[in-house]
Design an enzyme around this catalytic site. Structure first.
Site, PDB file in Angstrom:
ATOM      1  NE  ARG A  38      -2.922  -0.531   2.767  1.00 36.56           N
ATOM      2  CZ  ARG A  38      -3.434  -0.950   4.057  1.00 36.56           C
ATOM      3  NH1 ARG A  38      -3.754   0.086   4.950  1.00 36.56           N
ATOM      4  NH2 ARG A  38      -4.019  -2.119   4.501  1.00 36.56           N
ATOM      5  CE  LYS A  88       3.963 -20.166  11.629  1.00 41.31           C
ATOM      6  NZ  LYS A  88       4.556 -20.580  12.586  1.00 41.31           N
ATOM      7  CG  ASP A  95       1.931 -19.803  15.441  1.00 40.22           C
ATOM      8  OD1 ASP A  95       1.928 -19.590  14.250  1.00 40.22           O
ATOM      9  OD2 ASP A  95       2.889 -19.263  16.381  1.00 40.22           O
ATOM     10  CG  HIS A 151       6.776 -25.167  12.389  1.00 42.71           C
ATOM     11  ND1 HIS A 151       6.955 -24.981  11.008  1.00 42.71           N
ATOM     12  CD2 HIS A 151       6.428 -24.051  13.068  1.00 42.71           C
ATOM     13  CE1 HIS A 151       6.814 -23.613  10.815  1.00 42.71           C
ATOM     14  NE2 HIS A 151       6.523 -23.053  11.950  1.00 42.71           N
ATOM     15  CE  LYS A 159       4.423 -17.106  20.243  1.00 39.00           C
ATOM     16  NZ  LYS A 159       5.752 -16.913  19.390  1.00 39.00           N
TER      17      LYS A 159
END
Lengths: 382, 507
Positions: B62, B169, B256, B261, B359
């Protein structure tokens, strides 16, 4: 970690390696090969640096063999081995032993190198200068799976190529050949895009740069057309021009960095073709340890069959002069007779094949040596 | 055409595979992924001499940029992030093929301009109509961009040229959305022209799993239920969600990471030997494994999810997930997930595969650990082997790529005491052309049309079939356990393995 050993032996050096590893507290890393670098004091620094840099991709034990020239006859009769063991950060990845050979032992470098080879791992010998005439029958060369020479460093590169072709054994390779990989890959990519028939080729480059001849021989060998070798001011290779039925294809590089690819009916395109560092060439060499048949085939095509090269008659004249001044440090006459004997049969077959090839050079390409005429691929022993 | 090229010879192994004439169009070129991974990878490929002359890079975004601004942006990104040294001549080669197209995804004019740009590049750079479209865009924009490509004829292949789509992904958020997405994409691009990027598969170590298993003899005989006790696959991150609250909340760690993975890594670890190294043969074996995966009956006892709570991570204070900006304090999104699955075939029956990801864990690490059974009989007395654990082979995927073998060894000097030692194989550090980044390999494979390392539609859908029941269970039962940032996850995860007499490795 650096250990200096003066007037030492191979077994003391082995102890030094263990001691150095202990001292820095790390075990042997997974070294994949032994790289023997044969060089002289003048080139030792650059050669070692290139080898260390290449070892980041190929963790290796590097044995640098430096033969010292003694001035006085008395020194020459004395024999001494000094070693410098480097492990850890100053050794690149892996371990380095710098060996300095004085006097008689310098003719028996293999006796020092053999006990220091990594067990059961491939051995590569690289002569950064002064490669022997027949690498595979050289005592050090006989220890190794791969023998890397550099005809670029030779005094008379074209003669060097001739003698390489005569003595070729599977496992021989030349850094001058590695130098042209990017060119070869770009030319192959160019032909992927063109369908027309190739009529003739001209390869231009510096006068004393054997890479130009090798590229020309490779093209002649693959394309079966007349290839002319032209001389330009350099640097290095400057231009390849393929005449095709659809118009010329040129790959031109004037500054040693940036080239232009021109294909018939397509816009000119810029291509980065930088001349590479020795360490990168060496890393490429170490990536594959199987015989390079493409190199063998190109080398055996024979420099004398290229257009624009000193003719066979001129060459015969040059050969008639006493010993050609090849910068080969004479391999001692007393070299073990048994080792070369096993290779001499195939080596002479190679010589006769290339001789017959050069004799029939002007009869056209139909007479180029077919693989069947070439000496059989010799299995590596040991 | 290359088969008839006299300069090409399979025996000539020095010649690299160079992509044919082509270009890459990146949508979402101003994003992080594009700047940190894609642009540097394109440069690194060029620097290694693997891109064709005239290769073109088109950015679509953009932002109000001219071609020069775009080139400058790429230049900065390359200087900062590329793996190989910056070389002016390589840059000069690349910059000639750089274009920028300004516009939004629903802007028809912009896509017309994109088509003109591609036509112009075919003329000026000789790209031959071969273009890959890299969709580095949020999932909700996928359908729009794909439809626009179709509408403006950008997906049409003619005269032997190709058009390919590269997608990142997430491939949906459950089976149904994945099927919808696949339908949208395949309506415009043929199945063999769609490349789904799972960057783990581009890593050297992951490809080395196959080499190690199938090129050697010493591993395969013990690679089964007779010798393997269990397998642990871990992908840990030390960072939090950063600025990705909008993307992450509602998705969570399992969708995720595990869905793509970890299940891919599991498939490579567990699969049978493919009949060849071709894309079809590989995919067939991976699909067999994924199809044989069975979930435990009691999902409550055999899965754990967690959320990081406030704590200290590597010397820095970290806020908890629920305190992150833009996160609903009542969010049930998992930032840690651990599941147990079994592979129901003759080789693996009864061997649990534990997959975990999270995480704000102890450190950033990805590894596959194959843990072996204890020796059935020990001639040494109990005190001698007290310190001895189980033998293990560990593939370290990142960082510090390599393989570790753990076994017992006598401690020197003692009468008889046996303790675990590790034997390491490490890939050389990066220099010259060693260890390419995963994205380099994958982008090159896209340009070459080599789909070995890309998961297929079927694999994606099978993976969702494994994960969907777990997500559904989590939706209905309980809420995520809290774990302190900088630790190795919630105690519930430790208890999950402890119930079976096992424990997690500390990677």
């Amino acid at each position: 970690m650096k250990i200096d050993l003066t007037d030492t032996t191979a077994s003391k050096i082995n102890k030094g390696l263990v001691q150095a590893r202990r001292a820095i507290g790390t075990p042997a890393v997974g070294m994949v090969l032994t790289l023997v670098v044969v060089t002289d004091e003048e080139n030792a620094y650059d050669a070692l640096k290139a080898a260390s840099d290449a070892s980041r991709e190929h963790p290796s034990r590097k044995l640098v063999v430096i033969k010292r020239v003694s001035r006085s006859p008395r020194d020459r009769t004395q024999s001494r081995l000094d070693a410098e063991v480097r492990v850890g950060t100053d050794a690149g990845s892996g371990e380095t032993v710098v060996l300095r050979l004085y006097g008689e032992v310098s003719d028996h470098a293999q006796s020092v190198v053999l006990p220091l080879l990594l067990p059961d791992a491939p051995v590569v010998v690289w002569w950064s200068v002064d490669a022997p005439r027949d690498p595979s029958s050289d005592p050090l060369g006989a220890l190794s799976q791969r023998r890397v020479t550099d005809s670029y460093a030779a005094e008379k590169p074209v003669d060097e190529l001739r003698s390489r072709a005569e003595s070729y054994e599977p496992g021989d390779t030349d850094l001058a050949w590695a130098r042209i990989t990017p060119w070869r890959s770009m030319l192959a990519a160019a032909l992927d895009q063109v369908d027309s028939e190739i009529v003739s080729v001209e390869v231009a480059g510096e006068e004393s740069n054997p890479s130009v001849e090798l590229l020309a021989m490779w093209l002649a060998d693959r394309l079966h057309v007349h290839v002319r070798r032209a001389i330009s001011a350099g640097p290095g290779l400057t231009q390849v021009r393929l005449e095709t039925s659809g118009g010329p294809i040129t790959l031109h590089r004037s500054d040693g960095a940036m080239a232009t690819l021109a294909l018939p009916g397509q816009p000119d395109r810029a291509v980065a073709l930088k001349r590479r560092e020795t360490s990168e060439l060496l890393a490429e060499e170490l990536r594959r340890l199987d015989p390079d048949d493409t190199y063998a085939s190109a080398l055996r095509f024979g420099v004398d069959r290229l257009g624009g090269i000193q003719s066979a008659a001129e060459r015969a004249e040059a050969a008639a002069q006493p010993v050609p001044a090849l910068p080969v440090r004479a391999v001692p006459e007393a070299a073990p007779a048994s080792a070369p004997a096993s290779t001499s049969a195939s080596a002479s077959a190679g010589a006769s094949a290339s001789a017959s090839a050069s004799a029939s050079a002007d009869q056209g390409d139909s007479d180029r040596p077919t693989p069947a005429k070439m000496p059989p691929v010799k299995k590596q022993e040991g | 055409m290359s088969s008839s090229n006299p300069l090409r010879d399979p025996a000539d192994r020095r010649l690299p595979r160079i992509a044919g004439p082509s270009g890459l169009v990146i949508f979402g070129v101003t994003g992080d992924l594009s700047r940190k991974k894609l642009m540097p990878a394109v440069y690194d490929l060029a620097n290694r001499g693997l891109l064709p002359p005239g290769f073109s890079l088109v950015g679509f975004a953009r932002r109000e940029w001219q071609h020069e601004d775009f080139a400058q942006e790429v230049h900065d990104a390359v200087k900062e992030h590329s793996r190989t040294p910056f070389r002016e001549e390589v840059w000069q080669q690349l910059v000639q093929g750089m274009r920028f197209v300004q516009g939004t995804f629903d802007d028809d004019d912009a896509f017309e301009r994109l088509r003109d740009t591609i036509d112009e590049l075919d003329k000026a750079q000789g790209t031959g109509g071969n273009f890959a479209f890299y969709l580095s865009v949020p999932p909700r924009s996928f359908p729009v961009v794909i439809q626009q490509l179709k509408k403006h004829g950008l997906a049409d292949q003619d005269k032997g040229s190709w058009r390919r789509a590269v997608i990142e992904k997430p491939f949906g958020h459950d089976l149904k959305s994945a099927e919808d997405l696949n339908r949208v994409v395949h309506e415009v691009f043929a199945a063999d022209q769609v490349f789904r990027i799972d960057h783990y598969l581009g890593k050297e170590t992951v490809q080395n799993i196959l080499a190690l298993r199938f090129a050697n003899t010493m591993f395969e005989p013990i690679w089964n239920r007779s010798f393997v006790d269990h397998v642990q696959i871990t992908m840990a991150e030390d960072i939090g969600i950063g600025g990705r609250a909008g993307y992450y909340d509602g998705i969570g760690a399992a969708r995720d990471v595990i869905q793509n993975h970890l299940l891919q890594l599991m498939a490579l670890t567990a699969m049978e030997e493919p009949s060849s190294f071709s894309a079809d043969a590989l995919a067939a074996e991976k699909e067999k494994v994924l199809g044989a995966v069975r979930l435990p009956k009691d999902l409550g006892k055999n899965t754990v999810r967690g959320q990081y709570a406030e704590g200290w991570q590597g010397g820095e204070k970290a806020v908890g997930y629920l305190q992150e900006d833009g996160i609903d304090p009542k969010s049930k999104t998992d930032t840690y997930a651990a599941i147990k699955v079994e592979v129901d075939n003759r080789r693996w029956a009864g061997v649990p595969f534990y997959l975990r990801t999270g995480k704000r864990l102890g450190r950033r690490v990805t590894e596959i650990a194959v843990v072996f059974q204890r020796a059935p009989h020990s001639p040494f007395d109990h005190t001698a082997t007290e310190e001895l654990g189980q033998n293990a082979i560990v593939f370290r995927v990142q960082p510090d790529e390599g393989v570790t073998v753990r076994f017992g060894s006598k401690v020197p000097g003692t009468s008889m005491e046996i303790r675990d030692v590790s034997m390491d194989f490490a890939y050389g550090e990066s220099f010259t052309e060693s260890s390419p980044e995963a994205y380099e390999r994958l982008i090159l494979d896209v340009l070459l049309g080599d789909s070995n390392l890309f998961p297929r539609t079927e694999e994606v859908e099978l993976s969702w079939k494994i994960l969907d029941p777990i997500e559904r269970y989590w939706d209905k039962h309980g809420k995520p356990a809290q774990y302190q940032s900088g630790t190795w996850g919630p105690v519930e995860a430790d208890e999950m393995l402890a119930r079976e007499g096992r424990s997690w490795r500390r990677p």
